[in-house]
Write an enzyme that holds these catalytic residues in place. Structure first.
Site, PDB file in Angstrom:
ATOM      1  N   GLY A   8       0.838  -1.208   0.000  1.00  0.00           N
ATOM      2  CA  GLY A   8       0.000   0.000   0.000  1.00  0.00           C
ATOM      3  C   GLY A   8       0.864   1.246   0.000  1.00  0.00           C
ATOM      4  N   GLY A  11      -0.545   4.824  -0.945  1.00  0.00           N
ATOM      5  CA  GLY A  11      -1.705   5.355  -0.225  1.00  0.00           C
ATOM      6  C   GLY A  11      -1.351   6.528   0.678  1.00  0.00           C
ATOM      7  N   GLN A  12      -2.338   6.924   1.503  1.00  0.00           N
ATOM      8  CA  GLN A  12      -2.153   8.126   2.328  1.00  0.00           C
ATOM      9  C   GLN A  12      -0.950   7.992   3.254  1.00  0.00           C
ATOM     10  OE1 GLN A  12      -4.797   8.860   5.580  1.00  0.00           O
ATOM     11  NE2 GLN A  12      -4.312  11.030   5.673  1.00  0.00           N
ATOM     12  N   ILE A  35      -0.599  -1.735  -6.130  1.00  0.00           N
ATOM     13  CA  ILE A  35      -1.489  -2.524  -6.990  1.00  0.00           C
ATOM     14  C   ILE A  35      -1.660  -1.791  -8.322  1.00  0.00           C
ATOM     15  CG2 ILE A  35      -2.792  -3.791  -5.238  1.00  0.00           C
ATOM     16  CD1 ILE A  35      -4.946  -1.585  -5.441  1.00  0.00           C
ATOM     17  N   TYR A 143     -15.471  -1.450   9.189  1.00  0.00           N
ATOM     18  CA  TYR A 143     -14.093  -0.979   9.342  1.00  0.00           C
ATOM     19  C   TYR A 143     -13.581  -1.341  10.743  1.00  0.00           C
ATOM     20  CZ  TYR A 143     -10.260   2.452   9.566  1.00  0.00           C
ATOM     21  OH  TYR A 143      -9.043   3.065   9.699  1.00  0.00           O
ATOM     22  N   LYS A 147     -10.790  -3.977  12.070  1.00  0.00           N
ATOM     23  CA  LYS A 147      -9.623  -3.515  12.846  1.00  0.00           C
ATOM     24  C   LYS A 147      -9.464  -4.290  14.152  1.00  0.00           C
ATOM     25  CE  LYS A 147      -7.804  -0.531  10.071  1.00  0.00           C
ATOM     26  NZ  LYS A 147      -6.586  -0.950   9.338  1.00  0.00           N
TER      27      LYS A 147
HETATM   28  N1  SER Z   1      -9.150   7.834   9.503  1.00  0.00           N
HETATM   29  C1  SER Z   1      -9.970   6.663   9.615  1.00  0.00           C
HETATM   30  C2  SER Z   1     -11.305   6.893   9.013  1.00  0.00           C
HETATM   31  O1  SER Z   1     -11.799   7.988   9.154  1.00  0.00           O
HETATM   32  C3  SER Z   1     -10.124   6.248  11.045  1.00  0.00           C
HETATM   33  O2  SER Z   1      -8.963   5.665  11.482  1.00  0.00           O
HETATM   34  O3  SER Z   1     -11.867   6.028   8.461  1.00  0.00           O
END
Ligand code: SER
Length: 318
Positions: A8, A11-12, A35, A143, A147
């Site tokens: 990744g 990415g950010q 990717i 999400y 996690k």
């Molecule tokens: N920055 C993430 C989100 O907003 C949270 O960890 O999905």
């Protein structure tokens, strides 16, 4: 010298972490895994090796690990909270099936693994203020579910197989380099872009909604510091609460107005983002990270704001 794979890498977090790791361990020792469709560009591409590395392809990961004799994997592949909610199956495939692939490759090839967790791993029943390291985690987003699973599976691989897994629970990350995509905390990045462009900011999060946030340089330091920490001092592993600032939209608006008094903001609350934010902590207690590996952030809201406005001015206005 250690060889590192960042999955990744465009990415950010990855785009900046890869460059930081290259500055520490040497350009040739840090492989940017990406990717198709998210190829590295510019300095990231020019400065070191890059390989296609899809977290859902175990054989592909293993090929890169063997080819570059990788010792540590930073597994940053994930969907953020809002986009994950619209594609829960894909979020699981990337976040958990992908993590399984990474952990298996790590087990077979003796690699350390860093896979971020998040403030999103907490839920409505979690104590919201000064959220302890060890507390109830019953997230209501996919999400968050992925996690928490990340934390548990990473701990399991450490306990059962001795894989050196470590991670932090990231707050919302703020940076002027690569924008986040599809998170709940993205507003705290977007607001700076509006301020520098001289546009009114439409805020999707309600006044009075506090969340932990962090400036990217502190987040990058946390990754490196934790991965370099003396393992005999680590009581926890996956994942550590880390904190540097907590604010609501009024707080960040006031911080920006100190330097841009004419800046305007209007609320247009987005229900999904608001529901996520309401279920997450207001502020984390990071005492365990401070005690076990000397975590200490450098930036607060004001120093971050000064730097963001300065850097974005150059980036957006030249
Ligand atoms: N920055 C993430 C989100 O907003 C949270 O960890 O999905």
């Amino acid at each position: 010298m250690k060889n590192i794979l960042v999955i990744g890498a465009t990415g950010q977090i990855g785009s900046e972490l890869t460059m930081k790791l290259r500055s520490i361990y040497g350009n040739e020792h840090v492989v940017a895994g990406y990717i198709t469709g998210a190829e590295p560009k510019g300095e990231l591409k020019e400065s070191g090796p890059a390989e296609i590395c899809d977290v859902t392809d175990a054989a592909g990961i293993e090929g890169v690990v063997k080819k570059h004799q990788i010792d540590a994997i930073y597994n940053l592949a994930a969907l953020l909270s809002v986009v994950a909610e619209s594609k829960p199956k894909l979020a699981w495939k990337i976040g958990i099936d992908g993590l399984w692939n990474v952990l298996e490759v790590a087990r077979m090839n003796n690699c350390a693994v860093f896979t971020p967790s998040s403030i999103g791993s907490f839920g409505p029943e979690t104590p919201h203020d000064n959220t302890p390291q060890d507390t109830i985690q019953r997230p209501i987003t996919i999400y968050g579910v992925s996690k928490v699973t990340t934390e548990l599976l990473s701990d399991y691989y450490h306990k059962k197989y001795g894989v050196d897994t470590r991670s932090v629970r990231f707050p919302g990350l703020i940076s002027y380099v690569t924008p986040p995509g599809g998170g709940t905390t993205d507003y705290a990045v977007d607001i700076y872009y509006s301020a520098v462009r001289g546009e009114k900011f439409i805020c999707p999060i309600a006044a009075g909604t506090y969340m932990d946030m962090m400036y990217m340089p502190d987040a990058l330091n946390a990754c490196v510091q934790l991965m370099e920490a003396d393992p005999t001092r680590l009581i926890h592993r996956n994942g550590f609460n880390i904190a540097s600032m907590s604010f609501d939209p009024e707080g960040i608006l006031a911080a920006i107005r100190k330097y841009k008094p004419e800046f305007e903001m209007e609320y247009k609350v987005e229900p999904l983002k608001q529901a996520n934010a309401d279920s997450w902590p207001n502020s984390l207690d990071d005492i365990c990270a401070r005690q076990e590996w000397n975590w200490k952030p450098q930036y607060n809201l004001d120093t971050m704001t000064v730097d963001m406005l300065e850097k974005l001015k150059v980036k957006l206005l030249g």
